[in-house]
Each structure stands twice: as structure tokens, then as C-alpha cells.
Design an enzyme around this catalytic site. Structure first.
Site, PDB file in Angstrom:
ATOM      1  N   GLU A  64       0.809  -1.411  -0.224  1.00  0.00           N
ATOM      2  CA  GLU A  64      -0.094  -0.174   0.112  1.00  0.00           C
ATOM      3  C   GLU A  64       0.803   1.240  -0.031  1.00  0.00           C
ATOM      4  OE1 GLU A  64      -3.993  -1.540   1.906  1.00  0.00           O
ATOM      5  OE2 GLU A  64      -2.421  -1.404   3.224  1.00  0.00           O
ATOM      6  N   GLU A 121      -3.692  -9.339   3.911  1.00  0.00           N
ATOM      7  CA  GLU A 121      -4.389  -9.176   5.361  1.00  0.00           C
ATOM      8  C   GLU A 121      -5.508 -10.074   5.705  1.00  0.00           C
ATOM      9  OE1 GLU A 121      -2.735  -5.097   4.447  1.00  0.00           O
ATOM     10  OE2 GLU A 121      -3.314  -6.766   3.436  1.00  0.00           O
TER      11      GLU A 121
END
Length: 259
Positions: A113, A133
Site C-alpha cells: 500500500e 491481510e
């Protein structure tokens, strides 16, 4: 080269290019709160320094970044957010100037990210990237769920997010999400080469172009032209714009003043 965040972030100026190196290789450059604050502070200084045109974010050691420091989160609940810049001091608000991620080895979870929050990614062949995640019962909340569908085919972006599986820099380059591929060990040099090509251009024009590219997603068609003009108008009236035109007609390199 200077350092900040108790040496968690190395800061090096190379002419008009600022190189920020995540410096926690013993924990795969995982982001804790001090590192997030150091990144945010470095980006504040980068935006404010008229002598800098392009930034590069790299990672020390064998990889770019493994994301949030899960040990710190598990022990204390620490969330490495910094002010309005968000996770890692970058994902919610990066910079007003072009940023390049130089990625080696891996960029996973929040590390991916961070790379996605940059404008361009230069990565070494074989580098592993993704947002795993969901495999830990978490959500990729650092911008991947917004940015991936914009730069990848929808089905592939959805698969990455829902399976948590990793992909390679080679595959992302094929799909247009990575700007340049290098051989292993060459990502920073590739990023510096790309940064030099960008930094040769007018600094006011670069900032305006970057902010239009970034902000236009929230503009409708009716707003686009007016909002673009807000950014373009001052550039067209600048000394740099006239210098660029003169340099072209005189067949010489321009001498930018940033005004």
C-alpha cells in the site's frame, strides 16, 4: 545522508531527488509509529523544499516493506498512523510532488500500500507483492482496495484482495501497474534513472500535473476543466513557462527557477 525516527528512516538528497529509505531490515522494514511519523515529517519537508522535484521511497536489506509492525500491534494495539497522512505517514495523503517506489524482494500488506501510494513503481524481477491481510483476519485498509481496481483488471484486483495471495512484479508489469522492471538489486538505480528524467522538467508543471492526476478522480466532468484551470493557470503565467518556450526556440536546456 541524514536519519530520523531513531534511524528508522534514512534521508538522502541527490540534487533535486530525495531518497527515503525504510531502515528496519531486521523486521522486514515493518512500520511502527515512530517510522510512520518520520515518513510524514520527511514528506512535509519534501513538499516545502523548492529545490526538490522528485522523491523515491526504498527499503533497506532484502525487501521493501512487510507492512504494519504486527508485534507492536499485537502487544500494545499500536496503529502506525501519522496525522492526516494516515498509515505509514503516506497512504491517505502522500506528497504534492512525484513519488517513485523502488521495490526489491517483497512489498506486502501495508508495504504494498505504501508503494501504491506512490505515483510510479520500479520493481526488481521476481519481487512478491500483495495484500494478504485477510489471511490474518485483517482488512487492507491502507488504500489498496481503492487503488488496485483503478490500475488492474477488476477480476484480478478482486482476486488479490479476497484470496490474500501474492503476485509478482513481472505480472504486475504486464498489466501496467508497475512502470519499470529491473534485474534484482537494480530497483533503486532504475528509480533514480526515472527520477532524473522527471526532475529535468519544470517543477511547477510537475506539481500541477501530479495534483491533477491525483485529485481528478473526485471531480465530475463539469468540474474537471474548472479545477484543472485552477492548477494550470498559475503555471502558464509563470516565469518557468516562458523560460521553457524560450529554451525550446533557442534549442538549449531550460534553466528552471521554480517561479
Amino acid at each position: 545522508m541524514s536519519s530520523s525516527g531513531e534511524d528508522r528512516l534514512l534521508v538522502e538528497r541527490r540534487g533535486p531527488v530525495l531518497v527515503l529509505t525504510l531502515n528496519r531490515p531486521d523486521v522486514r522494514n515493518a512500520i511502527d509509529k515512530p517510522l510512520a511519523d518520520a515518513i510524514a515529517a520527511a514528506l512535509d519537508e519534501f513538499d516545502a523544499d523548492d529545490g526538490l522535484s522528485v522523491g523515491i521511497i526504498a527499503g533497506a536489506g532484502k525487501g521493501f516493506c512487510a507492512g504494519m509492525d504486527l508485534k507492536a500491534f499485537g502487544e500494545t494495539g499500536e496503529r502506525p498512523w501519522s496525522g492526516d497522512r494516515g498509515f505509514a505517514g503516506i497512504v491517505r495523503r502522500s506528497s504534492d510532488k512525484p513519488l517513485i517506489a523502488a521495490v526489491e524482494g517483497f512489498a506486502v500488506a501495508g508495504g504494498f500500500e505504501i508503494a501504491l501510494a506512490c505515483d510510479l513503481i520500479v520493481a526488481a524481477r521476481g519481487t512478491k507483492l500483495g495484500v494478504p491481510e485477510v489471511k490474518r483476519g485483517l482488512v487492507a485498509a491502507g488504500g489498496a482496495l481503492r487503488r488496485l481496481p483503478r490500475i488492474l483488471p477488476a477480476a484480478f484486483a478482486t482476486e488479490l484482495a479476497l484470496t490474500g495471495e501474492l503476485t509478482t512484479a513481472d505480472r504486475l508489469h504486464e498489466l501496467g501497474a508497475i512502470s519499470r522492471l529491473t534485474e534484482p538489486g537494480g530497483a533503486l538505480d532504475g528509480a533514480l534513472e526515472l527520477a532524473a528524467a522527471i526532475a529535468a522538467n519544470g517543477p511547477l508543471a510537475l506539481r500541477a500535473t501530479k495534483t491533477i492526476l491525483r485529485d481528478q478522480w473526485s471531480w465530475d466532468d463539469a468540474d474537471f476543466w474548472a479545477r484543472q484551470e485552477e492548477r494550470v493557470g498559475p503555471v502558464m503565467a509563470s516565469d518557468d513557462a516562458r523560460e521553457g518556450a524560450r529554451a525550446f526556440t533557442e534549442k538549449r536546456p531550460p534553466e528552471w527557477q521554480g517561479r
